[in-house]
Design a protein around this motif. Structure first.
Motif, short mmCIF file in Angstrom:
data_model
loop_
_atom_site.label_atom_id
_atom_site.label_comp_id
_atom_site.label_asym_id
_atom_site.label_seq_id
_atom_site.Cartn_x
_atom_site.Cartn_y
_atom_site.Cartn_z
N PHE A 102 39.19 -15.54 -10.95
CA PHE A 102 38.89 -16.93 -10.60
C PHE A 102 40.13 -17.80 -10.75
O PHE A 102 40.40 -18.67 -9.90
CB PHE A 102 37.75 -17.46 -11.47
CG PHE A 102 37.27 -18.83 -11.09
CD1 PHE A 102 36.20 -18.98 -10.23
CD2 PHE A 102 37.88 -19.97 -11.59
CE1 PHE A 102 35.75 -20.25 -9.86
CE2 PHE A 102 37.45 -21.23 -11.23
CZ PHE A 102 36.38 -21.37 -10.36
N ALA A 103 40.89 -17.57 -11.81
CA ALA A 103 42.12 -18.34 -12.01
C ALA A 103 43.09 -18.14 -10.85
O ALA A 103 43.69 -19.10 -10.35
CB ALA A 103 42.77 -17.94 -13.32
N ARG A 104 43.23 -16.89 -10.41
CA ARG A 104 44.14 -16.58 -9.30
C ARG A 104 43.65 -17.19 -7.99
O ARG A 104 44.43 -17.79 -7.23
CB ARG A 104 44.25 -15.07 -9.15
CG ARG A 104 45.15 -14.61 -8.01
CD ARG A 104 44.86 -13.16 -7.69
NE ARG A 104 43.52 -12.99 -7.13
CZ ARG A 104 42.85 -11.84 -7.13
NH1 ARG A 104 43.35 -10.77 -7.72
NH2 ARG A 104 41.65 -11.78 -6.58
N ASP A 105 42.36 -17.07 -7.72
CA ASP A 105 41.79 -17.50 -6.44
C ASP A 105 41.62 -19.01 -6.35
O ASP A 105 41.73 -19.59 -5.25
CB ASP A 105 40.43 -16.85 -6.20
CG ASP A 105 40.51 -15.36 -5.98
OD1 ASP A 105 41.63 -14.83 -5.82
OD2 ASP A 105 39.44 -14.70 -5.99
N VAL A 106 41.32 -19.65 -7.48
CA VAL A 106 40.91 -21.06 -7.43
C VAL A 106 41.73 -21.95 -8.36
O VAL A 106 42.39 -22.87 -7.90
CB VAL A 106 39.40 -21.19 -7.77
CG1 VAL A 106 38.98 -22.65 -7.67
CG2 VAL A 106 38.54 -20.32 -6.85
N LEU A 130 46.18 -25.31 -1.52
CA LEU A 130 44.99 -26.13 -1.69
C LEU A 130 43.87 -25.67 -0.77
O LEU A 130 42.72 -25.54 -1.19
CB LEU A 130 45.33 -27.60 -1.42
CG LEU A 130 46.25 -28.29 -2.42
CD1 LEU A 130 46.56 -29.71 -1.98
CD2 LEU A 130 45.65 -28.29 -3.81
N ARG A 131 44.18 -25.41 0.49
CA ARG A 131 43.15 -24.97 1.44
C ARG A 131 42.55 -23.65 0.99
O ARG A 131 41.33 -23.43 1.09
CB ARG A 131 43.74 -24.85 2.85
CG ARG A 131 44.01 -26.20 3.52
CD ARG A 131 44.37 -26.03 4.99
NE ARG A 131 45.66 -25.37 5.17
CZ ARG A 131 46.82 -26.00 5.17
NH1 ARG A 131 46.88 -27.31 4.99
NH2 ARG A 131 47.96 -25.34 5.36
N GLU A 132 43.39 -22.74 0.50
CA GLU A 132 42.89 -21.46 0.03
C GLU A 132 41.99 -21.65 -1.19
O GLU A 132 40.94 -21.00 -1.31
CB GLU A 132 44.06 -20.54 -0.32
CG GLU A 132 44.85 -20.06 0.89
CD GLU A 132 46.08 -19.27 0.50
OE1 GLU A 132 46.41 -19.23 -0.72
OE2 GLU A 132 46.71 -18.68 1.39
#
Length: 222
Positions: A102-106, A130-132
């Motif tokens: 979650f840290a990596r993705d968001v 940001l979009r990702e």
């Protein structure tokens, strides 16, 4: 008095603060601006990362994972890592999920770009990141919703460190207004239960200069 060197919008620090609060362990929080690279803090933790816990006997415990394992071993009541081997595996799996995936993705793409990049004077937010981050957050919330629908708490029948790890990341994102809770009502209901616990109240009072949380941030009823 034990001391916790932390930063208010670090999800890893918040996870430790929640665990300390749930175990009713008093501590003094000291805000550490790690980007200032203070020599005094570097002597406590050469990695110059928060959180760092300093016990009243002088024991220095760095890193949120190490701190949480230490707290569970030193102060086992209430149990927050599970009582059976299977429960402990599931709690650790979910803590790793949020603190790594979650840290990596968001978290790093939203909080890192919008807050920590500015605080560290490392330029403007990266629009692609940001979009990702915005695209990634809702599949993760759906996963939280699936867990919350089939279990009392995320890792099973008891509140655990898994709930605190997830809530720590989400609370930081909620502070900067980056979650539309109407899209994930089951995850919102689970978060509201965690948010209502006494250990969460200090987090709701957090303020960071230059940042104003949305009105619903401290509202237990959203």
């Amino acid at each position: 008095m034990r001391i916790l060197h932390h930063f208010p919008l670090s999800p890893y620090c918040r996870k430790v603060r929640l665990m300390l609060g749930e175990k009713r362990l008093p501590f003094e929080p000291l805000t550490e601006r790690v980007w200032e690279q203070r020599p005094e803090f570097a002597r406590l933790n050469p990695a110059q990362e928060v959180p760092v816990l300093v016990e009243d006997n002088g024991l220095v415990v760095p890193d949120s994972s190490v701190i949480c394992e230490y707290l569970e071993e030193a102060y086992p009541d209430p149990c927050l890592l599970g009582r059976t081997l299977a429960e402990r595996v599931e709690v650790r799996r979910l803590v790793a999920w949020f603190d790594n995936r979650f840290a990596r993705d968001v978290t790093r793409k939203l909080l890192g770009e919008k807050v920590f990049k500015r605080l560290g004077a490392r330029g403007n937010p990266d629009g692609t990141a940001l979009r990702e981050g915005y695209a990634n957050i809702y599949p993760h919330l759906d996963y939280i919703g699936q867990l919350a629908e089939s279990r009392t708490w995320l890792a099973g029948g008891a509140l655990s460190l898994a709930d605190f790890a997830a809530a720590a990341h989400l609370s930081c994102l909620d502070f900067i207004g980056d979650i539309d809770w109407s899209k994930s009502p089951t995850a919102r209901d689970w978060y509201a239960r965690v948010k209502s616990r006494p250990c969460f109240r200090p987090l709701l009072n957090d303020r960071v200069p230059g940042l104003t949380p949305p009105a619903w941030y401290a509202n237990l009823d959203f």
